[in-house]
Write a protein that holds these residues in place. Structure first.
Motif, PDB file in Angstrom:
ATOM      1  N   TYR A  93       0.803  -1.231   0.006  1.00 31.16           N
ATOM      2  CA  TYR A  93       0.041   0.015  -0.049  1.00 31.16           C
ATOM      3  C   TYR A  93       0.733   1.204  -0.004  1.00 31.16           C
ATOM      4  O   TYR A  93       0.638   2.155  -0.747  1.00 31.16           O
ATOM      5  CB  TYR A  93      -0.878   0.182   1.145  1.00 31.16           C
ATOM      6  N   LEU A 101      -6.235   1.721 -10.700  1.00 31.57           N
ATOM      7  CA  LEU A 101      -7.451   0.719 -10.343  1.00 31.57           C
ATOM      8  C   LEU A 101      -7.436   0.363  -9.043  1.00 31.57           C
ATOM      9  O   LEU A 101      -8.377   0.115  -8.167  1.00 31.57           O
ATOM     10  CB  LEU A 101      -7.218  -0.355 -11.193  1.00 31.57           C
ATOM     11  N   GLY A 103      -6.381   2.186  -6.281  1.00 30.01           N
ATOM     12  CA  GLY A 103      -6.907   3.102  -5.508  1.00 30.01           C
ATOM     13  C   GLY A 103      -8.392   3.048  -5.682  1.00 30.01           C
ATOM     14  O   GLY A 103      -9.159   3.385  -4.561  1.00 30.01           O
ATOM     15  N   ALA A 104      -8.811   2.936  -6.646  1.00 27.33           N
ATOM     16  CA  ALA A 104     -10.338   3.178  -6.913  1.00 27.33           C
ATOM     17  C   ALA A 104     -10.998   1.958  -6.092  1.00 27.33           C
ATOM     18  O   ALA A 104     -11.970   1.875  -5.631  1.00 27.33           O
ATOM     19  CB  ALA A 104     -10.472   2.925  -8.549  1.00 27.33           C
ATOM     20  N   ALA A 105     -10.396   0.666  -6.371  1.00 27.94           N
ATOM     21  CA  ALA A 105     -10.955  -0.569  -5.592  1.00 27.94           C
ATOM     22  C   ALA A 105     -10.939  -0.233  -4.060  1.00 27.94           C
ATOM     23  O   ALA A 105     -11.966  -0.536  -3.318  1.00 27.94           O
ATOM     24  CB  ALA A 105      -9.922  -1.820  -5.965  1.00 27.94           C
ATOM     25  N   LEU A 106      -9.804   0.363  -3.468  1.00 27.41           N
ATOM     26  CA  LEU A 106      -9.705   0.700  -2.101  1.00 27.41           C
ATOM     27  C   LEU A 106     -10.856   1.516  -1.695  1.00 27.41           C
ATOM     28  O   LEU A 106     -11.317   1.415  -0.627  1.00 27.41           O
ATOM     29  CB  LEU A 106      -8.310   0.991  -1.659  1.00 27.41           C
ATOM     30  N   ARG A 107     -11.108   2.424  -2.464  1.00 24.62           N
ATOM     31  CA  ARG A 107     -11.978   3.651  -2.084  1.00 24.62           C
ATOM     32  C   ARG A 107     -13.534   2.834  -1.996  1.00 24.62           C
ATOM     33  O   ARG A 107     -14.286   3.091  -1.483  1.00 24.62           O
ATOM     34  CB  ARG A 107     -12.145   4.635  -2.949  1.00 24.62           C
ATOM     35  N   GLY A 108     -13.634   1.801  -3.063  1.00 21.99           N
ATOM     36  CA  GLY A 108     -14.948   1.027  -3.182  1.00 21.99           C
ATOM     37  C   GLY A 108     -14.960   0.085  -1.931  1.00 21.99           C
ATOM     38  O   GLY A 108     -16.056   0.099  -1.280  1.00 21.99           O
ATOM     39  N   CYS A 109     -13.704  -0.538  -1.510  1.00 23.60           N
ATOM     40  CA  CYS A 109     -13.883  -1.311  -0.359  1.00 23.60           C
ATOM     41  C   CYS A 109     -14.228  -0.621   1.013  1.00 23.60           C
ATOM     42  O   CYS A 109     -15.044  -0.955   1.747  1.00 23.60           O
ATOM     43  CB  CYS A 109     -12.270  -1.784  -0.086  1.00 23.60           C
ATOM     44  N   ALA A 110     -13.780   0.555   1.135  1.00 25.52           N
ATOM     45  CA  ALA A 110     -14.049   1.444   2.341  1.00 25.52           C
ATOM     46  C   ALA A 110     -15.456   1.747   2.191  1.00 25.52           C
ATOM     47  O   ALA A 110     -16.049   1.532   3.252  1.00 25.52           O
ATOM     48  CB  ALA A 110     -13.063   2.844   2.099  1.00 25.52           C
ATOM     49  N   ALA A 111     -15.937   2.242   1.004  1.00 24.64           N
ATOM     50  CA  ALA A 111     -17.429   2.309   1.175  1.00 24.64           C
ATOM     51  C   ALA A 111     -18.176   1.157   1.529  1.00 24.64           C
ATOM     52  O   ALA A 111     -19.175   0.954   2.241  1.00 24.64           O
ATOM     53  CB  ALA A 111     -18.170   2.965  -0.381  1.00 24.64           C
ATOM     54  N   GLY A 112     -17.546   0.044   0.923  1.00 20.25           N
ATOM     55  CA  GLY A 112     -18.416  -1.375   1.228  1.00 20.25           C
ATOM     56  C   GLY A 112     -18.398  -1.829   2.894  1.00 20.25           C
ATOM     57  O   GLY A 112     -19.366  -2.144   3.288  1.00 20.25           O
TER      58      GLY A 112
END
Lengths: 182, 172
Positions: A93, A101, A103-112
């Motif tokens: 990290y 991609l 970074g975007a996946a991690l932001r998605g994970c955080a929202a999840g």
């Protein structure tokens, strides 16, 4: 060593909560370290005491099987593999290999993860309806005091936890005296 | 001394981690983001998500936070401070277990703390909702995952994985 192997394996295959069944299978059905009733008791104690349930359960069972040494081994076995994996992820990290991609996946994970926490909070709140209005008031007061007013955890536990335990004690006594009267 | 601060922060959280550690995240957020600035609000929420995604307890989120604060030694210190104090308490409880086996206090403590732990779970939502941002795509992912978690039996890693895909699709 059996204790180490058992808990090391459980640690690797356990994700955020779904591990109780795996532990039960390993320690009750396969090794017979605990019987069914003891396992339920151990689980209750692990959930009561501070700390991750899986680690607490490992400590209890390790202690039961091999004393303090067993507890240490079980704790290390259950903590070290997740630690190693988390450390690897942390290194990756912060290596800042800029893959947009990821970074975007991690932001998605955080929202999840926030979504999961909301769902968990809703389910638990519904479950706590059985505590009655006072229990729900305690729940709401804790959420506001800590979440919005930034009350620290220790005073929050002392005040609201103390009130909760007092409430549970009063209710238990009342149930007892009603049982006596009947 | 940053290392001492790491020990203090996580050891306190360790012994106060009732409810399987669910309740400690608001304070972990307040201290590691607001007080010591080891990680940003966005990073904190991502590490919390990793804690849910990676094997082991969610409190393993202490590892990337410790790493951010003081490198690999920081990660090791954070993990030790997060897990050892609670484990020692649990060892003590295991030793004394027979004696308190039938005490009515066990159930009263469990019942009394239960609503407080749920309140702390809501406090977590308030504390790191910020780390998600307020864009419509983020809010949509939060909403969809909440609904799926409530309505389906999908496992946590599957839901976090779906959220990651959502992020790749909409949060670039």
């Amino acid at each position: 060593m059996d204790v180490a192997r058992t808990f090391g394996t459980i640690a690797i295959v356990s994700f955020g909560g779904g591990q109780k069944a795996a532990i039960r299978r390993a320690v009750v059905e396969r090794r017979a370290w605990l019987d069914e009733d003891d396992f339920i008791e151990a689980l209750a104690l692990a959930e009561l005491m501070p700390g991750a349930n899986l680690v607490n359960l490992a400590v209890f069972i390790g202690h039961r099987v091999r004393g303090a040494r067993g507890a240490l081994v079980a704790m290390l076995a259950v903590c070290l593999p997740p630690f190693a994996i988390a450390l690897g992820v942390a290194v990756a990290y912060f290596a800042r290999i800029d893959v947009p991609l990821v970074g975007a996946a991690l932001r998605g994970c955080a929202a999840g993860a926030v979504g999961l926490t909301i769902a968990n909070a809703i389910e638990l709140t519904v479950e706590r309806r059985r505590d009655g209005l006072l229990g729900l008031a305690l729940l709401a007061a804790t959420a506001v005091a800590v979440g919005a007013l930034k009350l620290a955890l220790l005073p929050a536990l002392a005040i609201f936890g103390g009130l909760g335990i007092w409430l549970a004690t009063v209710r238990a006594r009342r149930t007892e005296s009603r049982a006596d009267a009947a | 001394m940053k290392e001492l601060q790491i020990v203090r922060v996580f050891a306190v959280l360790s012994v106060l981690g009732f409810g399987g550690g669910k309740g400690i995240f608001p304070q972990m957020h307040a201290q590691t983001v607001d007080s010591f600035h080891w990680v940003s609000a966005a990073q904190f929420t991502q590490f919390y998500a990793l804690g849910k995604l990676l094997p082991g307890p969610t409190t393993i989120a202490a590892v990337p936070i410790g790493y951010a604060a003081a490198g690999a030694p920081g990660a090791a210190i954070a993990a030790a401070a997060m897990f050892v104090p609670a484990a020692l308490l649990m060892l003590g409880a295991s030793v004394l277990w027979r004696r308190f086996h039938d005490s009515p206090w066990r159930e009263r403590i469990a019942l009394g703390l239960a609503p407080v732990v749920v309140g702390l779970t809501w406090a977590s939502v308030l504390a790191f909702g910020k780390g998600v941002g307020s864009g419509p795509a983020s809010i949509a992912i939060v909403t969809v995952v909440t609904a799926l978690a409530l309505r389906t039996k999908l496992d946590t890693p599957v839901l976090v994985g779906l959220a990651a895909l959502g992020g790749v699709a909409f949060l670039r």
